[in-house]
Structures are given as structure tokens and as C-alpha cells.
Motif scaffolding. Structure first.
Motif, short mmCIF file in Angstrom:
data_model
loop_
_atom_site.label_atom_id
_atom_site.label_comp_id
_atom_site.label_asym_id
_atom_site.label_seq_id
_atom_site.Cartn_x
_atom_site.Cartn_y
_atom_site.Cartn_z
N ALA A 154 -104.63 105.33 5.67
CA ALA A 154 -104.75 103.94 6.13
C ALA A 154 -103.51 103.46 6.88
O ALA A 154 -103.50 102.36 7.42
N THR A 155 -102.48 104.26 6.93
CA THR A 155 -101.27 103.86 7.64
C THR A 155 -101.26 104.46 9.04
O THR A 155 -102.04 105.36 9.35
N GLU A 156 -100.37 103.97 9.85
CA GLU A 156 -100.20 104.52 11.19
C GLU A 156 -99.12 105.59 11.21
O GLU A 156 -98.79 106.13 12.26
N LEU A 157 -98.59 105.89 10.05
CA LEU A 157 -97.52 106.88 9.96
C LEU A 157 -98.10 108.28 10.07
O LEU A 157 -99.19 108.56 9.58
N GLN A 158 -97.35 109.14 10.71
CA GLN A 158 -97.78 110.52 10.89
C GLN A 158 -97.21 111.39 9.77
O GLN A 158 -96.12 111.13 9.25
N SER B 222 -103.52 116.16 -2.05
CA SER B 222 -104.70 116.67 -2.77
C SER B 222 -105.29 115.61 -3.70
O SER B 222 -106.38 115.80 -4.22
N HIS B 223 -104.59 114.50 -3.89
CA HIS B 223 -105.09 113.40 -4.73
C HIS B 223 -105.71 112.34 -3.84
O HIS B 223 -105.04 111.79 -2.96
N GLU B 224 -106.98 112.06 -4.08
CA GLU B 224 -107.72 111.15 -3.21
C GLU B 224 -107.07 109.77 -3.06
O GLU B 224 -106.97 109.28 -1.93
N PRO B 225 -106.62 109.11 -4.13
CA PRO B 225 -106.02 107.78 -3.93
C PRO B 225 -104.80 107.80 -3.01
O PRO B 225 -104.65 106.92 -2.15
N THR B 226 -103.99 108.79 -3.16
CA THR B 226 -102.80 108.88 -2.31
C THR B 226 -103.19 109.26 -0.89
O THR B 226 -102.68 108.70 0.09
N ARG B 227 -104.11 110.20 -0.75
CA ARG B 227 -104.57 110.61 0.58
C ARG B 227 -105.17 109.42 1.33
O ARG B 227 -104.90 109.22 2.51
N ALA B 228 -105.96 108.61 0.62
CA ALA B 228 -106.58 107.44 1.25
C ALA B 228 -105.53 106.42 1.67
O ALA B 228 -105.60 105.86 2.77
#
Length: 105
Positions: free
Chosen positions: A57-61, A47-53
Motif C-alpha cells: 500500500a506504500t509507494e516505497l520500493q 511472507s506474512h500477509e499483513p506486512t506484505r499488504a
């Protein structure tokens, strides 16, 4: 982080073998609740934009990351806090830095 530094950290906060034993006893009580903890934590961090972004940006699921978090929590209540425990924690921390997860979260 070296094992010596990890041991020094445990000594600094007064973490003892008795504390490890207490966490091991708690494992049975908390284990059934850990999947819900992971779900709740995941909903909060995404729910926090910096963490969500950073995560986007990773290839992790998401499922892999949630499984890692569940393993992290299970390890917390394992009662074993040795070199392998330290190295797993450090590896996760380095992954957070690598993908740009803000450290204050």
C-alpha cells in the motif's frame, strides 16, 4: 522520542559506553554478513500477509526499504548512540506506524 527518554531507556537496560565499544568492534565481523541478513529478513516479512499488504500500500520500493534496513543495521553496530541515532530510529518507527505495519512484527 526525546533524547532524555532515549538516555533513560539506555540507562534502564544498563547499556553503557563499554557496550557501545563492543558493538563498534563487532562491526567489522558482521558487516560482510549484513546484506544476507537483510535478504533473509525481507523474505520473512514479505511472507506474512499483513506486512506484505501494508508494504504494497506504500509507494516505497523494495530496494529502498532494504537499503534503509541495511543502514539501520549498520547504525546498530556504529558504536554511536546519540540524538541523531535516536531520531533516525524514531523516524523509522513512525514510518512503520504510518504505513500500517503491525507493531507486533
Amino acid at each position: 522520542m526525546s533524547v532524555a527518554v532515549f538516555e533513560q531507556m539506555k540507562q534502564y537496560v544498563g547499556f553503557s559506553e563499554a557496550d557501545a565499544a563492543r558493538l563498534r568492534v563487532l562491526r567489522e565481523c558482521v558487516a560482510p554478513h549484513l546484506p544476507r541478513v537483510v535478504e533473509r529478513f525481507w523474505s520473512l516479512v514479505t511472507s506474512h500477509e499483513p506486512t506484505r499488504a501494508a508494504l504494497a500500500a506504500t509507494e516505497l520500493q523494495a530496494a529502498d526499504l532494504q537499503a534503509t534496513l541495511l543502514g539501520w543495521l549498520q547504525g546498530l553496530f556504529s558504536g554511536t548512540y546519540d540524538d541523531q541515532y535516536c531520531q533516525r530510529r524514531a523516524q523509522i518507527g513512525r514510518a512503520h506506524v504510518r504505513v500500517g505495519v503491525p507493531q507486533h512484527f
